[in-house]
Design a protein around this motif. Sequence first.
Motif, PDB file in Angstrom:
ATOM      1  N   GLY A 123       4.183  30.077  27.784  1.00 53.50           N
ATOM      2  CA  GLY A 123       4.719  28.834  27.217  1.00 53.50           C
ATOM      3  C   GLY A 123       4.299  28.651  25.769  1.00 53.50           C
TER       4      GLY A 123
ATOM      5  N   MET B 153       6.168  31.094  23.609  1.00 51.29           N
ATOM      6  CA  MET B 153       7.560  30.663  23.369  1.00 51.29           C
ATOM      7  C   MET B 153       7.611  29.551  22.338  1.00 51.29           C
ATOM      8  SD  MET B 153       9.502  30.593  27.025  1.00 51.29           S
ATOM      9  CE  MET B 153       8.555  29.198  27.595  1.00 51.29           C
TER      10      MET B 153
ATOM     11  N   HIS C 198      12.843  30.842  23.062  1.00 51.78           N
ATOM     12  CA  HIS C 198      12.735  30.336  24.436  1.00 51.78           C
ATOM     13  C   HIS C 198      13.496  31.203  25.436  1.00 51.78           C
ATOM     14  CE1 HIS C 198      11.697  26.011  22.863  1.00 51.78           C
ATOM     15  NE2 HIS C 198      10.899  26.954  22.392  1.00 51.78           N
TER      16      HIS C 198
ATOM     17  N   ALA D 143       9.062  29.267  33.623  1.00 53.66           N
ATOM     18  CA  ALA D 143       9.256  28.210  34.626  1.00 53.66           C
ATOM     19  C   ALA D 143       8.837  28.715  36.009  1.00 53.66           C
ATOM     20  CB  ALA D 143      10.715  27.744  34.634  1.00 53.66           C
TER      21      ALA D 143
ATOM     22  N   LEU E 209       6.025  27.561  38.483  1.00 52.30           N
ATOM     23  CA  LEU E 209       6.429  26.809  39.681  1.00 52.30           C
ATOM     24  C   LEU E 209       6.216  27.599  40.962  1.00 52.30           C
ATOM     25  CD1 LEU E 209       9.555  25.122  38.107  1.00 52.30           C
ATOM     26  CD2 LEU E 209       7.441  23.994  38.807  1.00 52.30           C
TER      27      LEU E 209
ATOM     28  N   TRP F 211       1.773  29.020  40.018  1.00 55.46           N
ATOM     29  CA  TRP F 211       0.772  27.948  39.957  1.00 55.46           C
ATOM     30  C   TRP F 211       1.031  26.849  40.994  1.00 55.46           C
ATOM     31  CZ3 TRP F 211      -3.298  25.182  39.506  1.00 55.46           C
ATOM     32  CH2 TRP F 211      -3.319  23.872  39.029  1.00 55.46           C
ATOM     33  N   VAL F 212       2.207  26.176  40.923  1.00 59.54           N
ATOM     34  CA  VAL F 212       2.424  24.997  41.778  1.00 59.54           C
ATOM     35  C   VAL F 212       2.451  25.384  43.266  1.00 59.54           C
ATOM     36  CG1 VAL F 212       3.977  23.092  42.333  1.00 59.54           C
ATOM     37  CG2 VAL F 212       3.646  23.768  39.943  1.00 59.54           C
TER      38      VAL F 212
HETATM   39  C1  HEM Z   1       0.367  25.398  27.838  1.00 58.27           C
HETATM   40  C2  HEM Z   1       1.255  24.821  28.617  1.00 58.27           C
HETATM   41  C3  HEM Z   1       2.755  24.942  28.453  1.00 58.27           C
HETATM   42  C4  HEM Z   1       3.506  25.207  27.333  1.00 58.27           C
HETATM   43  C5  HEM Z   1       3.038  25.431  25.907  1.00 58.27           C
HETATM   44  C6  HEM Z   1       4.902  25.215  27.756  1.00 58.27           C
HETATM   45  C7  HEM Z   1       5.998  25.461  26.918  1.00 58.27           C
HETATM   46  C8  HEM Z   1       7.315  25.516  27.309  1.00 58.27           C
HETATM   47  C9  HEM Z   1       8.434  25.823  26.456  1.00 58.27           C
HETATM   48  C10 HEM Z   1       8.343  26.128  24.956  1.00 58.27           C
HETATM   49  C11 HEM Z   1       9.558  25.795  27.214  1.00 58.27           C
HETATM   50  C12 HEM Z   1      10.991  26.064  26.767  1.00 58.27           C
HETATM   51  C13 HEM Z   1      11.708  24.759  26.619  1.00 58.27           C
HETATM   52  C14 HEM Z   1      13.187  24.977  26.414  1.00 58.27           C
HETATM   53  O1  HEM Z   1      13.617  26.051  25.965  1.00 58.27           O
HETATM   54  O2  HEM Z   1      13.940  24.038  26.727  1.00 58.27           O
HETATM   55  C15 HEM Z   1       9.160  25.447  28.567  1.00 58.27           C
HETATM   56  C16 HEM Z   1      10.020  25.315  29.633  1.00 58.27           C
HETATM   57  C17 HEM Z   1       9.631  25.012  30.924  1.00 58.27           C
HETATM   58  N1  HEM Z   1       8.344  24.780  31.357  1.00 58.27           N
HETATM   59 FE1  HEM Z   1       6.667  24.888  30.232  1.00 58.27          FE
HETATM   60  N2  HEM Z   1       4.959  24.961  29.098  1.00 58.27           N
HETATM   61  C18 HEM Z   1       3.671  24.801  29.569  1.00 58.27           C
HETATM   62  C19 HEM Z   1       3.292  24.538  30.868  1.00 58.27           C
HETATM   63  C20 HEM Z   1       4.144  24.368  31.947  1.00 58.27           C
HETATM   64  C21 HEM Z   1       3.738  24.083  33.316  1.00 58.27           C
HETATM   65  C22 HEM Z   1       2.292  23.918  33.780  1.00 58.27           C
HETATM   66  C23 HEM Z   1       4.888  23.991  34.069  1.00 58.27           C
HETATM   67  C24 HEM Z   1       5.089  23.726  35.525  1.00 58.27           C
HETATM   68  C25 HEM Z   1       4.145  23.367  36.380  1.00 58.27           C
HETATM   69  C26 HEM Z   1       6.009  24.225  33.157  1.00 58.27           C
HETATM   70  C27 HEM Z   1       7.330  24.192  33.523  1.00 58.27           C
HETATM   71  C28 HEM Z   1       8.391  24.486  32.695  1.00 58.27           C
HETATM   72  C29 HEM Z   1       9.771  24.543  33.162  1.00 58.27           C
HETATM   73  C30 HEM Z   1      10.258  24.278  34.585  1.00 58.27           C
HETATM   74  C31 HEM Z   1      10.546  24.879  32.056  1.00 58.27           C
HETATM   75  C32 HEM Z   1      12.044  25.130  32.013  1.00 58.27           C
HETATM   76  C33 HEM Z   1      12.759  23.902  31.597  1.00 58.27           C
HETATM   77  C34 HEM Z   1      14.220  24.212  31.474  1.00 58.27           C
HETATM   78  O3  HEM Z   1      14.570  25.358  31.110  1.00 58.27           O
HETATM   79  O4  HEM Z   1      15.002  23.318  31.714  1.00 58.27           O
HETATM   80  N3  HEM Z   1       5.525  24.460  31.884  1.00 58.27           N
HETATM   81  N4  HEM Z   1       7.803  25.298  28.592  1.00 58.27           N
END
Ligand code: HEM
Length: 129
Positions: free
Chosen positions: A25, A28, A34, A41, A45, A48-49
């Motif tokens: 994350g 990205m 991204h 994700a 999910l 971890w979850v």
């Molecule tokens: C250091 C912690 C985290 C960072 C820096 C991070 C960063 C990101 C980034 C940059 C995206 C892309 C957003 C996009 O392109 O729209 C993303 C998507 C996502 N993240 Fe994280 N994330 C982190 C932690 C988590 C955790 C802990 C979970 C779940 C328990 C999570 C679940 C998701 C999901 C489900 C998406 C997809 C959303 C979508 O595509 O609609 N993330 N995250």
Amino acid sequence: MGVEMISQWFLRFGVLFAIVGMCLGIYMAASHDHTLAPVHAHINLVGWVTMFLAGLYYTVRPDSDGKLARIHLGLAVIGLLILAPGLTGVMLGYLSWGEPLAGIGSVLTLGAMLLFAYIVFTAPRRVRA
Ligand code: HEM
Ligand code: HEM
């Protein structure tokens, strides 16, 4: 104690996958790329979850520990370790190996959840027995 409780293994894999998912994350976010969001994700999910929840379940229901719980752990971990690289291949356009790996990983991941469903459904019976 010889054999570790299954709960401990699920909790350990859960936090390890959280670390991997968060690193991806941050990568990205920092790179503004991204493309691998679905990989991130699902490591978070499904790794971890879902695994940490299973670990909490086995903590409160230690009667559910046993051979089936160990197969559940194996299917869940191997499933995600195949699903995540497969999804990565698909997202990067390497469909020739990405799609089969994603397919196998998905089915193993579903298998793990079906087995967990069986374990959860039959737990009350084990407590009474
Ligand atoms: C250091 C912690 C985290 C960072 C820096 C991070 C960063 C990101 C980034 C940059 C995206 C892309 C957003 C996009 O392109 O729209 C993303 C998507 C996502 N993240 Fe994280 N994330 C982190 C932690 C988590 C955790 C802990 C979970 C779940 C328990 C999570 C679940 C998701 C999901 C489900 C998406 C997809 C959303 C979508 O595509 O609609 N993330 N995250
Ligand atoms: C066998 C297991 C699973 C498979 C094969 C699977 C497959 C997929 C696929 C193909 C997508 C669309 C990705 C895209 O085109 O962007 C998706 C999206 C998503 N899935 Fe799953 N999934 C699984 C399990 C789960 C679970 C257990 C959760 C939540 C606990 C989850 C949460 C999500 C979310 C939040 C999205 C939207 C995020 C995104 O598009 O990046 N999935 N999933």
